[in-house]
Design an enzyme around this catalytic site. Sequence first.
Site, mmCIF file in Angstrom:
data_model
loop_
_atom_site.group_PDB
_atom_site.id
_atom_site.type_symbol
_atom_site.label_atom_id
_atom_site.label_comp_id
_atom_site.label_asym_id
_atom_site.label_seq_id
_atom_site.Cartn_x
_atom_site.Cartn_y
_atom_site.Cartn_z
ATOM 1 C CG ASP A 102 96.391 83.337 110.211
ATOM 2 O OD1 ASP A 102 95.902 83.538 111.337
ATOM 3 O OD2 ASP A 102 97.467 82.733 110.057
ATOM 4 C CG ASP A 146 93.455 80.304 113.430
ATOM 5 O OD1 ASP A 146 93.932 79.508 112.619
ATOM 6 O OD2 ASP A 146 94.109 81.222 113.951
ATOM 7 C CG ASP A 176 98.527 78.623 122.967
ATOM 8 O OD1 ASP A 176 97.433 79.222 122.852
ATOM 9 O OD2 ASP A 176 99.447 78.755 122.141
HETATM 10 P P1 ATP Z 1 98.939 83.965 114.796
HETATM 11 O O1 ATP Z 1 98.646 85.396 114.943
HETATM 12 O O2 ATP Z 1 100.379 83.652 114.698
HETATM 13 O O3 ATP Z 1 98.111 83.236 113.770
HETATM 14 P P2 ATP Z 1 97.386 82.373 116.600
HETATM 15 O O4 ATP Z 1 97.108 82.591 118.075
HETATM 16 O O5 ATP Z 1 96.223 82.452 115.695
HETATM 17 O O6 ATP Z 1 98.530 83.377 116.208
HETATM 18 P P3 ATP Z 1 97.779 79.766 115.507
HETATM 19 O O7 ATP Z 1 99.047 78.987 115.462
HETATM 20 O O8 ATP Z 1 97.189 80.259 114.246
HETATM 21 O O9 ATP Z 1 98.075 80.985 116.484
HETATM 22 O O10 ATP Z 1 96.741 78.878 116.304
HETATM 23 C C1 ATP Z 1 95.363 79.242 116.445
HETATM 24 C C2 ATP Z 1 94.877 78.931 117.846
HETATM 25 O O11 ATP Z 1 94.992 77.527 118.103
HETATM 26 C C3 ATP Z 1 95.681 79.589 118.953
HETATM 27 O O12 ATP Z 1 95.243 80.895 119.214
HETATM 28 C C4 ATP Z 1 95.430 78.654 120.110
HETATM 29 O O13 ATP Z 1 94.180 78.879 120.706
HETATM 30 C C5 ATP Z 1 95.393 77.299 119.455
HETATM 31 N N1 ATP Z 1 96.730 76.676 119.431
HETATM 32 C C6 ATP Z 1 97.635 76.714 118.422
HETATM 33 N N2 ATP Z 1 98.741 76.040 118.722
HETATM 34 C C7 ATP Z 1 98.566 75.560 119.968
HETATM 35 C C8 ATP Z 1 99.356 74.768 120.837
HETATM 36 N N3 ATP Z 1 100.568 74.349 120.486
HETATM 37 N N4 ATP Z 1 98.834 74.443 122.052
HETATM 38 C C9 ATP Z 1 97.588 74.850 122.386
HETATM 39 N N5 ATP Z 1 96.814 75.604 121.621
HETATM 40 C C10 ATP Z 1 97.272 75.959 120.412
HETATM 41 MG MG MG Z 2 96.252 82.116 113.538
#
Ligand code: ATP
Ligand code: MG
Length: 407
Positions: A30, A32, A109
């Site tokens: 997805d 962001d 993170d």
């Molecule tokens: P996925 O492939 O599962 O979507 P993702 O890295 O995009 O992985 P998301 O949960 O969609 O994860 O979150 C988007 C971004 O927001 C992360 O890449 C990170 O930079 C930030 N983020 C999300 N959750 C946290 C958290 N608990 N603490 C700090 N940063 C976070």
């Molecule tokens: Mg994501």
Amino acid sequence: MLYRLNKAGYQAFLVGGCVRDALIGLHPKDFDVATDATPEDVRSLFSNCRLIGRRFRLAHVRFGREIIETATFRAAANHKDDDVAHDQQGRIIRDNVYGTIDEDVWRRDFTCNALYYNIDDFSIWDYTGGVLDVDRRRLVLIGDPDSRLREDPVRMLRAVRFAAKLNFTIDKSVVDAMHKNVGLLTNVPAARLFDEFLKLFQGGHAERTFELLWEHGLFDEMFPATAQELQQDQKYAEFVRAALQSTDRRVRADKSVTPMFLIGVFFWAPVQRMAAHKRSEEKMSESQSLSLASYDIAAEQQKRISIPRRFTGPMREMLALQPRFELMTGRRAMNLLEHRRFRAAYDFMELLSEVGLVDKEIAKFWTDVQTQSADQRAETFQVHAKPAGRSRRRRKRRSSSSSGAGA
Ligand code: ATP
Ligand code: MG
């Protein structure tokens, strides 16, 4: 979406998983977006927009089936009156102070998740050395690992999830901090842990995820009763592994998965133990004892991970049906095929038989009977023609009720 924000005078970047995944050649799950527009600004620009979250306010913008999660740059808040709140262990319970991109980056993170892609000139903005860590395939927390995990213990689960999905190693500094802080997982709201449970086990890497959770003592925090059984029962451990593999196969083949199945698997050994105990105390059927025990085990588990009732209900039925597969003659046996949980219960039983916990003959019987015609089935279950059976039963019932009235 990014262009529209730009045109309205805002900065907008792709960030997080999609940039990371694209760098290693994976298809992003997805998208962001990070922007300096506030959630309210975003809403006024896009009619297809919904604001969500309290702890962390976000704008969800919908394009067809795709939802783009749009987060406003956050600042690390130091002032007392800022809209950031911590609990006693240092966990952030609210985080809504807006800032600029070079403030935002530090509260993400992992370094690999803190890369910003600028569509204006196709450049990647890397403040933390994330590109190098992606190259070296390692998960490194930004800042001091210990306090970053205390701020948000779910980051431990995220570390495991990304390690399993991306085949990255978790940096030693993070592993050490994890081992110090596993106990903090119990402070995380149970509803959030359920969301994370879904991401951990329905992303197509459940088996590897489970191994890592186990290795780092996290599984034990999430499912203590299951962990206890796994330690002492090799067969059960094989069953759990088989279920994880089958979940991964289904996800990768784009077949539907329901969390109730895996939760049922995690509950099976604790439920059986408690059901046996119940039967030793009070006379009841095996099905009944399994149903009651599922209820108790689920109630205990809810303290850690809140499992919505729409899953616990079907799960209880699925577990309580297991003894009925042993019955292979008669109308009651045949009716099992029509039960609304037959399919799930059958898959569950089939998996048990794969690891030798159910007789292979029984599994074969129920596999074969599903492809039989109605006539063949009647023969298989030795069920006689309906009218005779029915009238006999009716006569019997009448006589017993009349004798009841006479007593
Ligand atoms: P996925 O492939 O599962 O979507 P993702 O890295 O995009 O992985 P998301 O949960 O969609 O994860 O979150 C988007 C971004 O927001 C992360 O890449 C990170 O930079 C930030 N983020 C999300 N959750 C946290 C958290 N608990 N603490 C700090 N940063 C976070
Ligand atoms: Mg994501």
